[in-house]
Design a protein around this motif. Sequence first.
Motif: not given
Length: 293
Positions: A108-111, A115-125, A143-154, A196-198
């Motif tokens: 999904x990160x590669x996809x 698709x033009x997003x800038x996805x970061x990757x974080x390990x959560x526990x 998680x893409x950059x927040x500016x690309x999906x401003x609808x919330x923490x997406x 954008x969500x497509x």
Amino acid sequence: MQLLPALPTGVNLDHVGLFADDLSHTARQYEALGFLLTPQSQHSRPPTPDAPISLRGTANRCAMLQQGYIELLGVVDPGLDTLGVPEALARYEGLHILAFGLRDADTEQARLKAAGFEPGRTILERRVDLPDGSDVARFIQVRPDASQLPEGRVFMLQHETPELVWQPRYLTHPNTAIALAETTVAVSNLDEAAARYERFLGCAAQAGPGYRLFTLTHGALRLVTPEYLHAVAPDARVPALPFPAACTVTVASLERAVTHLNAHAVPFQSCPGGIRIAPKNAGGMTLVFQESI
């Protein structure tokens, strides 16, 4: 132009998250709504990608469903990193997190990058209670950059230890809730947001008057105009656009859900296909119960 599939491969509505001014108060609201909540669990994550994982200043309690869940999140230690939650609460208390489940974070990160997003990757526990002790639940967040999906923490989320999160003892609720069916987000430009969500979800939306609906492997995302939101959730107060406003939960028995709400003096209104609870009684978001078919 390549057509998007009608359904994505392996993407689902994993959970939604409410930010609470007072986590204990919101937890009591959700218990009155008929949800059995998990014990409080404090978050941890690395401050930078290469740093050791350490405790953060936020914690959650969750209403775990057979499909998806509702996360209640608040600050429990303001002396630690509070992950921007107080700043988000200064805008409004309510629905902030839109989390979509995935099968493979690498794919999904590669996809998303393609698709033009800038996805970061974080390990959560976070540490979770077990019947015979506790263990650490682990997640990979893409998680893409927040500016690309401003609808919330997406973001998208891969569960590495789903058996620790979906424990059978937390899946049976007095209100008979069984699944997180849909979340609704009001936007200012419906066509732009849907496009954008497509790209983000990898699937096409069903278009209707005032909405665009993304049906996922389970659960759905509905983007709506402010006018559509007012028609279906008249109690919703939109602080600014975009605004995650509502979610729908399916229940096995609407009659039992109503009986529980009446017993706990929680007001509700009838709505097409079910009942609606106003934001002031549901942690700041409109909550709809619909009986499963």
